[in-house]
Design a protein around this motif. Structure first.
Motif, short mmCIF file in Angstrom:
data_model
loop_
_atom_site.label_atom_id
_atom_site.label_comp_id
_atom_site.label_asym_id
_atom_site.label_seq_id
_atom_site.Cartn_x
_atom_site.Cartn_y
_atom_site.Cartn_z
N THR A 1 37.65 4.18 -20.20
CA THR A 1 38.50 3.10 -20.03
C THR A 1 38.67 2.53 -18.55
O THR A 1 39.57 1.66 -18.02
CB THR A 1 40.53 4.35 -20.28
N PHE A 2 38.45 3.46 -17.64
CA PHE A 2 38.45 3.00 -16.32
C PHE A 2 36.70 3.75 -15.61
O PHE A 2 36.65 4.57 -14.88
CB PHE A 2 39.61 4.03 -15.25
N PRO A 3 36.14 2.45 -16.26
CA PRO A 3 34.28 3.63 -16.36
C PRO A 3 34.49 3.43 -14.56
O PRO A 3 33.59 4.07 -14.10
CB PRO A 3 33.34 2.67 -16.35
N THR A 4 34.63 2.55 -13.59
CA THR A 4 34.38 1.81 -12.42
C THR A 4 35.03 3.00 -11.79
O THR A 4 34.90 4.04 -10.82
CB THR A 4 34.94 0.68 -11.77
N TRP A 5 36.67 2.63 -11.33
CA TRP A 5 37.67 3.93 -10.98
C TRP A 5 37.46 4.59 -10.74
O TRP A 5 37.98 5.47 -9.96
CB TRP A 5 39.08 2.95 -11.63
N ASN A 6 37.12 5.45 -11.68
CA ASN A 6 37.20 6.91 -12.33
C ASN A 6 35.81 6.96 -11.51
O ASN A 6 35.88 8.26 -11.64
CB ASN A 6 37.84 7.55 -13.49
N SER A 7 35.24 6.77 -11.72
CA SER A 7 33.17 7.29 -11.57
C SER A 7 32.86 7.11 -9.64
O SER A 7 32.61 8.11 -9.34
CB SER A 7 32.50 6.38 -12.33
N VAL A 8 33.22 6.09 -8.90
CA VAL A 8 33.04 6.08 -7.84
C VAL A 8 33.33 6.76 -7.00
O VAL A 8 33.01 7.28 -5.82
CB VAL A 8 32.55 4.44 -7.47
N PRO A 9 34.65 7.22 -6.83
CA PRO A 9 35.20 8.80 -5.50
C PRO A 9 33.91 9.45 -5.63
O PRO A 9 33.97 9.99 -4.48
CB PRO A 9 36.54 8.60 -6.39
N GLY A 10 34.31 10.00 -6.77
CA GLY A 10 33.16 11.72 -7.22
C GLY A 10 31.38 11.20 -6.70
O GLY A 10 30.92 11.77 -5.47
N LEU A 11 31.25 9.55 -6.79
CA LEU A 11 29.76 9.39 -6.57
C LEU A 11 29.87 8.86 -5.09
O LEU A 11 28.78 9.60 -3.96
CB LEU A 11 29.31 8.10 -7.06
N TYR A 12 30.49 8.24 -4.58
CA TYR A 12 30.37 8.69 -3.57
C TYR A 12 30.50 9.61 -2.48
O TYR A 12 30.32 9.79 -1.40
CB TYR A 12 31.36 6.74 -2.62
N ALA A 13 31.63 10.66 -2.99
CA ALA A 13 32.29 11.93 -2.09
C ALA A 13 30.51 12.83 -2.26
O ALA A 13 30.73 12.99 -1.16
CB ALA A 13 33.15 12.17 -3.17
N SER A 14 30.16 12.34 -3.24
CA SER A 14 28.54 13.41 -3.56
C SER A 14 27.64 12.76 -2.64
O SER A 14 26.34 13.71 -1.97
CB SER A 14 27.89 13.39 -4.92
#
Lengths: 555, 555
Positions: A206-219
């Motif tokens: 449902t929120f493929p980008t919004w819910n994925s990029v924070p963890g991605l960029y934090a890692s």
């Protein structure tokens, strides 16, 4: 000018913003031609259309082991036909391991610069991404643009800023001079933030980008390479993001496998193969509680989850009950209740809601809410675009389930016509009356357009139910309406103890569903709806380890 | 002047110190009459003696359900005879719950002030505590004074400072003003750090105070009441600390049950009853890996552990090998190897250690180390006081185990006489030679006075073994000796990746065993030796949850 020089002011502003927490946005949320260019929308749409029914060749991951793709548009109810390069878990892990050494030895400044640059490149594809998001998630155009584009990029920027700030929080080196009486012990000390290891981000439909990029960029900012495992139903939005990151990595001489896309199919998911691999140390996940609980239970991993919860509305008293009904009607219609922040359980005292004009009865409020929902969904210029489409057919079953709960149905769910997509899968909210004594029936999330109006003895019982629901079953948002300061404090205390943020008395153009980057912590991490919070310090510092080194100072 | 006014400068200095990380101490480590008063030592000793063979009546916990106590002095090898008020887990939890509301609603400033005041009161009992520590742990007088007194109080202060800093890190309130084009959306926002719930600290028998107060003060500053469960063999040191905290709480009108002592006996331990209770949300633990793993596996808890590891010494090259042998001999003798930071495995290349005077062979170094150990332990003015006593008889069995490993014994373990305590349980270090191929034999911690000299092919193999040991079995410290910059960088990288801090080339009056508050992070939290680090930001922020509140701004 180095890439770091180019972006350091942006980074500085973002770091200031996460501490200040007043309004801040790096990427404009309005899809205006004045901001993004006269042809930006059309160009994006064309680019999206051109990507259909062919291979997605934009990634820099070589030698695919297969080409896969099963996405379907909820608006067209037909496959997108896009194929992505696929790899076994072993290949992905192996490439991630190889890329790690270079990435962790890249300076914090350079990592930050590369990541900010990648967000600027992503900005150039916000419109293409909006169409990709619409046709995978069913979101309306405006939400698809904002949530998947500027809002997602802002939350990614926030993660980079927080990470950068924490990585630089302690001195790199220090002279330590301890007086011992007749002499001093003198040491040179240094500290290094060591990354935890390989990371993976598991996306949702449902929120493929919004819910994925924070963890991605934090890692990534903390030095961990990342494998992005999108939901098989919503790959394209993150494929675009990963492609842009890979290009910037390569331009800067860095192995693009620092960030890999790991698409899979419904019949052969590779999520567990990746998650259970010993090399994977960090997992970010958005999705069902069952799978989230499984991930949280894996040994030797640090897991960041956003799972499911049941969000409450507490109705006690209001200045203008019509504005309240209007605001909440919009909240439950927005993306047909498919937001993790959407309210489901409305707690209303049997004696009614206090207003300056006297009590508004339970029944009167129920009717007002139903009328406002009808008014919105039947407005052809608003309804179809606010509701969007239902991401998958299973969600439709929840309106049926709600009906079977047995309470009075104040409003039936129905389909509406979308003037642009005659095949769109639509459903308007169902509104069902329940009693406070039906607690066993309203503790589950009925994901999608479902509203339960729960008749309570009084506001105290409403607050007790809302807080115990949050504490035991999880909650991501809470909307409360009260003009009574004592009640307000009670709600703040009880919902606060249930680790649930509260929006009070929202009317007009702001809704409980909305959480703003750089200001609102999204999910608190303190109740069963998830163990992580976007973006608080914990969200980044758990991704690395402080290690100290010391030796005698010369002389 | 309020208590906060009284302590705010102290607090400010401590907060500055945790960020600066150069030398800082709030409480002087030297047990000097000039600092602590001419009669402080004698008074403390008298007070300790007066507490023997009777009930400990200093706590403010009413209506004990039993009086228990099984402490024995390792110096006297006889029971202390002190009885402490004991309570069931249910009573402790119930009282903790009741005290929580008041404590969490006490302002952060007031909480900090009460905690700093309690440390100042504890300072008045440093000498009494030193004797209490000697006669429960077996530590020598100087270590017992420093580690259980000023060093412990400094680490508690550090936890208070870090906690205070994090609790105040974000604005309490903020006006949020979002331009929407024709109008602005304006919200008043506020954020509250909500405590997680009831906490417990599980103490160990060797460092009852030093290893308990950081978690205790970290939980308290963040608003969580705490139950202190000391090791049945070392209750008195923490009983003194808890008593002082309770008095300050009461003086300030706060329920003393905010901090409770939970003594138990070897035959009826209440640790699991407490830990498994649903109300306990935070657990701090120091002790065996088996029990630590059990605690980490409990559902719904946030657990901070310091478990066991195997610490390495990497010997590559040195300016002055005699000073190295002298320094390391002291490190392995200090408290008879009963420190979590004590080195066990010495990795030495078969080709010897490089020095300006040529290679020092494996055998020559082994002999130098043995000679230096003998020189120290046979010095009647130093040996008995550096070695202290063995806390419990089980530890003695580890020297026997080391002997059974089968390698050449370079130095036998033996008892020595303590001029002050003829019944003292003593043991000098055993030094055993091993081969790098015996890896399965040297991966376990042999807690106590055990040194294994491991002959490796070369320094690369030494580093590989030390880092893989740390990664797979845990390590809290690493001492490395090298004059080669390339080797140094290799060690920093490999041990850093194994999340193990490294002390390079220590000689003279500073030892790998020592970790200083306000500067050294103790345990990294990144390898199996423990999941927490004293005190990094993670150590405090996991104890509370940020919850946000927002509502439309007026007008």
């Amino acid at each position: 000018m180095s890439l770091y020089e180019k972006h350091k002011d942006t980074l500085k502003k973002a770091i200031d913003a996460v501490h200040d927490r007043s309004f801040y946005a790096q990427y404009p949320e309005h899809p205006s031609p004045k901001i993004y260019g006269e042809t930006a929308d059309k160009d994006g749409q064309d680019k999206f259309k051109a990507s259909l029914d062919k291979k997605f060749e934009d990634l820099l991951q070589t030698d695919p082991e297969a080409w896969v793709g099963q996405e379907e548009s909820p608006y067209l109810q037909k496959p997108l036909g896009i194929l992505y390069p696929a790899f076994s878990a072993e290949t992905l892990i192996d490439r991630s391991q190889k890329a790690w050494t270079q990435w962790r030895n890249t300076s914090i400044d350079d990592r930050a610069a590369i990541l900010v640059e990648s967000l600027d490149r992503f900005k150039e594809r916000f419109f293409e991404n909006a169409y990709a998001t619409m046709h995978t998630t069913g979101q309306g155009y405006m939400m698809a643009f904002q949530a998947s584009g500027p809002h997602a990029a802002d939350r990614a920027m926030e993660a980079v800023a927080f990470g950068y700030d924490e990585l630089k929080r302690f001195p790199e080196k220090k002279f330590w001079d301890k007086p011992m009486g007749k002499f001093n012990v003198q040491l040179n000390k240094s500290w290094k933030p060591m990354p935890k290891g390989l990371s993976m981000v598991i996306g949702c439909s449902t929120f493929p980008t919004w819910n994925s990029v924070p963890g991605l960029y934090a890692s990534l900012i903390t030095g961990n390479p990342c494998i992005v495992k999108p939901h098989p139903g919503a790959i394209l939005p993150m494929a675009i993001v990963v492609a842009e990151i890979q290009k910037v990595l390569k331009e800067n001489g860095i192995d693009p496998n620092v960030c890999q896309l790991a698409p899979d199919t419904y019949d052969k998911m590779i999520t567990k193969d990746l998650a259970e691999n010993k090399a994977i140390k960090l997992i970010d996940y958005t999705g069902s509680s069952a799978f989230g609980d499984y991930l949280e239970g894996l040994d030797g991993k640090i897991v960041f989850t956003e799972k499911t919860g049941v969000n409450s509305v507490i109705l006690d008293s209001a200045e203008n009950i019509d504005k309240v009904a209007q605001n909440l009607a919009f909240s439950v219609c927005l993306y047909s209740g498919q937001m993790c922040t959407c309210p489901q359980n409305f707690f209303i005292p049997e004696g009614g809601i206090n207003t300056p004009d006297g009590k508004v009865s339970f029944e009167d409020f129920a009717q007002k809410l139903a009328d406002n929902i009808n008014g919105l969904v039947d407005n052809p210029k608003a309804g179809p675009f606010v509701l969007g489409a239902i991401q998958n057919a299973n969600t439709l079953s929840h309106t049926e389930e709600a009906k079977k709960l047995g309470g009075k149905v104040w409003l039936e769910s129905r389909t509406i016509e979308n003037p642009m997509f005659d095949k769109a899968r639509t459903a308007t909210p169902i509104v069902v009356e329940m009693s406070a004594s039906d607690e066993d029936k309203f503790t589950n999330e009925l994901f999608g357009p479902v509203v339960l109006l729960i008749k309570t003895k009084d506001t105290n019982q409403s607050v007790d139910l809302a807080s115990s629901l949050a504490e035991n079953h999880g909650a991501i948002s809470c909307a409360a309406y009260t003009t009574d300061e004592t009640i307000k404090n009670l709600i703040m205390d009880k919902m606060g103890m249930a680790a649930t943020s509260v929006s009070f008395n929202l009317t007009g153009a702001i809704h409980v569903n909305q959480n703003a980057g750089f200001s609102d912590f999204h999910v608190t991490g303190g109740n069963p709806a998830g163990n992580a919070s976007l973006t608080n310090p914990e969200y980044v510092i758990k991704r690395f380890t402080w290690v100290g080194f010391r030796e005698p100072a010369e002389g």
